[in-house]
Design an enzyme around this catalytic site. Structure first.
Site, PDB file in Angstrom:
ATOM      1  N   ARG A  52     -13.463  -4.121   8.795  1.00  0.00           N
ATOM      2  CA  ARG A  52     -12.493  -3.502   8.377  1.00  0.00           C
ATOM      3  C   ARG A  52     -13.118  -2.739   6.981  1.00  0.00           C
ATOM      4  O   ARG A  52     -13.853  -3.139   6.307  1.00  0.00           O
ATOM      5  CB  ARG A  52     -11.487  -4.503   7.728  1.00  0.00           C
ATOM      6  CG  ARG A  52     -10.404  -3.908   7.051  1.00  0.00           C
ATOM      7  CD  ARG A  52      -9.503  -5.117   6.402  1.00  0.00           C
ATOM      8  NE  ARG A  52      -8.137  -4.432   5.957  1.00  0.00           N
ATOM      9  CZ  ARG A  52      -7.847  -4.435   4.576  1.00  0.00           C
ATOM     10  NH1 ARG A  52      -8.734  -4.961   3.658  1.00  0.00           N
ATOM     11  NH2 ARG A  52      -6.802  -4.117   4.384  1.00  0.00           N
TER      12      ARG A  52
ATOM     13  N   SER B 146      -0.882  -5.683  13.458  1.00  0.00           N
ATOM     14  CA  SER B 146      -0.320  -6.561  12.018  1.00  0.00           C
ATOM     15  C   SER B 146       1.195  -6.408  12.050  1.00  0.00           C
ATOM     16  O   SER B 146       1.665  -5.304  12.315  1.00  0.00           O
ATOM     17  CB  SER B 146      -0.935  -5.989  11.024  1.00  0.00           C
ATOM     18  OG  SER B 146      -2.219  -6.341  10.788  1.00  0.00           O
TER      19      SER B 146
ATOM     20  N   LYS C  52      -5.125  -7.347  -0.584  1.00  0.00           N
ATOM     21  CA  LYS C  52      -4.299  -6.151  -0.026  1.00  0.00           C
ATOM     22  C   LYS C  52      -3.193  -6.059  -1.052  1.00  0.00           C
ATOM     23  O   LYS C  52      -2.400  -6.810  -0.919  1.00  0.00           O
ATOM     24  CB  LYS C  52      -3.602  -6.383   1.247  1.00  0.00           C
ATOM     25  CG  LYS C  52      -3.101  -5.378   1.999  1.00  0.00           C
ATOM     26  CD  LYS C  52      -2.659  -5.492   3.546  1.00  0.00           C
ATOM     27  CE  LYS C  52      -1.751  -4.238   3.928  1.00  0.00           C
ATOM     28  NZ  LYS C  52      -1.289  -4.536   5.052  1.00  0.00           N
TER      29      LYS C  52
END
Ligand code: 3NM
Length: 226
Positions: free
Chosen positions: A50, A119, A148
């Site tokens: 990521r 997601s 996040k």
């Protein structure tokens, strides 16, 4: 298991118990290759790369290195967001968020056999991902997380609802630690996806082992897949 350099298709069946997401912004000065080695040694069989800021050209050599290591170890390698990069390095799959290309648009772009993860933050989004042919679904955030900043705290209640309805493999994400991973599994999840609890752990290998032990212990107490 695939072998180093082999172009053999990866089996679609994935070991989703512990999904470690390698994120440079959380790993800090740590080399992602060393981090990956620690995860593999700790028993993780599924990893994701990521990277939210580096351009693809800069990320390519990193992805190639991680991809080669995963292939040698027989570990499933997923790329977050970037379908082009996933295809370029022959990743086992790609993981998309709600702001990326929708799964129904992405699926035909992938190579045959490539995994597609999505997601989700609601039952409706999980249904849409399933209907678009997602191979697994992530549900989050399970707990508050600083990784996040704009996460939506959906909690274990949503995990229970999604797992009641969706038969595709489901992982929980967001604020998961070895201490609370068991709650996510007991809520019905097939696995847990984690960033900081491994990437920023003082000892990532030991943290990975703590996760695999906690998941196995929780699973011993419940059955979802029979
Ligand atoms: N997605 P950590 S939460 C990447 O809710 C991501 O969909 C989330 O990092 C979601 O394990 C999250 O450090 C961050 O909390 C997960």
């Amino acid at each position: 298991m695939t072998t180093a350099g082999s172009a053999a298709p990866t089996p679609r069946l994935i070991d989703i118990d512990l999904y470690v997401i390698l994120d440079r912004s959380v790993a800090g000065a740590r080399d992602l290759g060393d981090l990956l080695d620690a995860c593999i040694e700790g028993g993780c069989r599924l990893v994701q790369l990521r990277e939210k800021t580096w351009p693809s050209g800069r990320l390519l050599p990193v992805a190639e290195r991680l991809r080669a290591r995963c292939r040698t170890a027989g570990v499933t390698f997923i790329v977050n967001d970037r379908i082009d990069l996933a295809l370029a390095v022959q990743a086992d799959g790609v993981h998309l968020g709600q702001d990326d290309l929708p799964a129904r648009v992405a699926r035909p772009l992938l190579a045959p056999g490539m995994l597609l993860g999505v997601s989700t933050h609601s039952v409706e989004q999980a249904r849409a991902a399933r209907d678009a042919g997602a191979d697994y679904i992530a549900v989050g955030a399970m707990f508050a997380t600083s990784t996040k900043a704009d996460h939506e705290l959906v909690g274990l209640a949503l995990m229970r609802r999604v797992c009641d309805e969706i038969t595709a493999p489901v992982v929980g994400i967001g604020g998961i630690t070895p201490e609370n991973a068991g709650e996510v599994i007991r809520a019905g999840a097939d696995g847990v996806a984690v960033i900081s609890a491994v990437c920023a752990a003082p000892d990532p290998r030991a943290a990975t082992r703590r996760f695999t032990a906690a998941i196995a212990e929780a699973r011993a107490g419940r059955t979802r897949l029979g």
